[in-house]
Design an enzyme around this catalytic site. Structure first.
Site, PDB file in Angstrom:
ATOM      1  CG  ASN A  11      -6.027   7.936   8.207  1.00 55.51           C
ATOM      2  OD1 ASN A  11      -5.701   8.957   8.818  1.00 55.51           O
ATOM      3  ND2 ASN A  11      -5.581   6.722   8.522  1.00 55.51           N
ATOM      4  CD1 TRP A  12      -5.947  13.283   4.050  1.00 55.41           C
ATOM      5  CD2 TRP A  12      -6.061  15.383   4.822  1.00 55.41           C
ATOM      6  NE1 TRP A  12      -6.619  14.041   3.123  1.00 55.41           N
ATOM      7  CE2 TRP A  12      -6.710  15.324   3.565  1.00 55.41           C
ATOM      8  CE3 TRP A  12      -6.006  16.607   5.507  1.00 55.41           C
ATOM      9  CZ2 TRP A  12      -7.296  16.453   2.969  1.00 55.41           C
ATOM     10  CZ3 TRP A  12      -6.595  17.723   4.920  1.00 55.41           C
ATOM     11  CH2 TRP A  12      -7.226  17.642   3.670  1.00 55.41           C
ATOM     12  CE  LYS A  13      -2.364   6.157   6.595  1.00 61.68           C
ATOM     13  NZ  LYS A  13      -1.701   4.895   6.413  1.00 61.68           N
ATOM     14  CG  HIS A  97      -5.422   3.273  11.150  1.00 58.90           C
ATOM     15  ND1 HIS A  97      -4.126   2.874  10.924  1.00 58.90           N
ATOM     16  CD2 HIS A  97      -5.953   3.539   9.938  1.00 58.90           C
ATOM     17  CE1 HIS A  97      -3.886   2.904   9.625  1.00 58.90           C
ATOM     18  NE2 HIS A  97      -4.982   3.313   8.994  1.00 58.90           N
ATOM     19  CD  GLU A  99      -0.739   3.784   9.677  1.00 59.08           C
ATOM     20  OE1 GLU A  99      -1.140   4.924   9.970  1.00 59.08           O
ATOM     21  OE2 GLU A  99      -0.637   3.377   8.498  1.00 59.08           O
ATOM     22  CD  GLU A 169      -7.976   0.871   6.978  1.00 54.10           C
ATOM     23  OE1 GLU A 169      -8.039   1.574   5.984  1.00 54.10           O
ATOM     24  OE2 GLU A 169      -7.302   1.163   7.977  1.00 54.10           O
ATOM     25  N   GLY A 175      -0.730   1.011   2.707  1.00 50.27           N
ATOM     26  CA  GLY A 175       0.467   1.752   2.303  1.00 50.27           C
ATOM     27  C   GLY A 175       1.486   0.910   1.556  1.00 50.27           C
ATOM     28  CB  SER A 215      -3.048  -0.130  -1.653  1.00 51.10           C
ATOM     29  OG  SER A 215      -1.914  -0.163  -0.802  1.00 51.10           O
ATOM     30  N   GLY A 236      -5.881   6.102   2.615  1.00 50.93           N
ATOM     31  CA  GLY A 236      -4.750   6.797   3.232  1.00 50.93           C
ATOM     32  C   GLY A 236      -4.026   7.643   2.187  1.00 50.93           C
ATOM     33  N   GLY A 237      -2.939   7.091   1.654  1.00 52.32           N
ATOM     34  CA  GLY A 237      -2.050   7.830   0.749  1.00 52.32           C
ATOM     35  C   GLY A 237      -2.773   8.583  -0.359  1.00 52.32           C
TER      36      GLY A 237
HETATM   37  C1  PEP Z   1      -5.194   3.708   5.827  1.00 57.23           C
HETATM   38  O1  PEP Z   1      -4.330   4.352   6.371  1.00 57.23           O
HETATM   39  O2  PEP Z   1      -6.256   3.521   6.428  1.00 57.23           O
HETATM   40  C2  PEP Z   1      -4.959   3.182   4.492  1.00 57.23           C
HETATM   41  C3  PEP Z   1      -5.819   2.355   3.986  1.00 57.23           C
HETATM   42  O3  PEP Z   1      -3.808   3.613   3.862  1.00 57.23           O
HETATM   43  P1  PEP Z   1      -3.440   3.414   2.292  1.00 57.23           P
HETATM   44  O4  PEP Z   1      -4.664   3.814   1.500  1.00 57.23           O
HETATM   45  O5  PEP Z   1      -2.295   4.346   2.067  1.00 57.23           O
HETATM   46  O6  PEP Z   1      -3.100   1.985   2.094  1.00 57.23           O
END
Ligand code: PEP
Length: 251
Positions: A11-13, A97, A99, A169, A175, A215, A236-237
């Protein structure tokens, strides 16, 4: 169940312009060209989807979106429909998600409409569910997740629902560098699968992929993937850098 093909989704957000996304996608395509038994998907921002899908055409990496709107078309300024995503080259879409729930008023009822629209149009929805730290600490994890699943998947049973993916999640792990332990994640995944079995039957629950997100990094993916009910990851990151994400998809 052993027949579930793992899925690692990035997920490049709201990161990467079109040219930046293209560069990372090209690099990932080359680095992951030997991956045959794990599905890979990346979800760039809307503006980069068509370019990234073009780069990934013919590779085994799919393109996804991070959101959609449930109407087919109309006067909905700023929104995007399932068929528009498909024509831009998407096969997956992330829905609900945390967010989006936290910053954009996405409710369980809205996620249900989005999942419904996605499955009807033939997109593969990845429905995200997860509890906050406060909910976990007050022992509400299972009841929060049960409600998100119950409403999010209400009245949805159809053939296309076979494309559905769930992502667990925990909000406190997104994050933050805090990962749920493999046992914490497995407990929740088992619970989710047994809830799905109650609502949709054993065969469906055995086939559905449940991803873990929060994470995920190259150094914790293997232990998570070794758990019986964890079928992949939503990253994500660590998906933003092709080398790092490649290590994850090569778990
Ligand atoms: C996400 O945005 O779905 C996520 C899991 O982010 P991260 O891996 O950065 O925690």
């Amino acid at each position: 169940m052993d027949t579930r093909q793992p899925l690692i989704a990035g997920n490049w957000k709201m990161y990467k312009t079109g040219p930046e996304a293209v560069e990372t996608a090209k690099r990932l395509r080359d680095l992951a060209s030997d991956v045959k038994t794990t599905d890979i998907m990346i979800a760039p921002t809307f503006t980069a989807i068509a370019q990234v899908a073009d780069i990934l055409k013919g590779s085994s990496i799919a393109t996804g979106a991070q959101n959609l709107y449930w109407e087919k078309e109309g006067a909905y300024t700023g929104e995007i429909s399932p068929s528009m995503l498909i024509s831009a080259g998407c096969s997956y879409v992330i829905i609900g998600h945390s967010e989006r729930r936290q910053f954009f008023g996405e409710t369980d009822e809205k996620t249900q409409k989005k999942v419904d629209a996605a499955v009807k149009e033939g997109l593969k929805p990845i429905l995200c569910v997860g509890e906050s730290l406060e909910e976990r600490e007050s022992d509400k994890t299972f009841s929060v997740l049960d409600k998100q699943i119950e409403i999010g998947l209400k009245d949805l049973f159809s053939e296309n629902l076979n494309n559905l993916v769930i992502a667990y999640e925990p909000i406190w792990a997104i994050g933050t560098g805090k990962t749920a332990s493999k046992d914490q994640a497995q407990d929740v995944h088992r619970h989710l699968r047994s809830g799905i079995e109650k609502n949709f039957g054993k065969d469906f629950s055995k086939g559905i992929r449940i991803l873990y997100g929060g994470s995920v990094k190259p150094d914790n993916i293997s232990e998570l993937m070794a758990m019986p009910d964890i079928d992949g990851a939503l990253v994500g990151g660590a998906s933003l850098d092709a080398e790092t994400f490649s290590k994850i998809v090569h778990f």
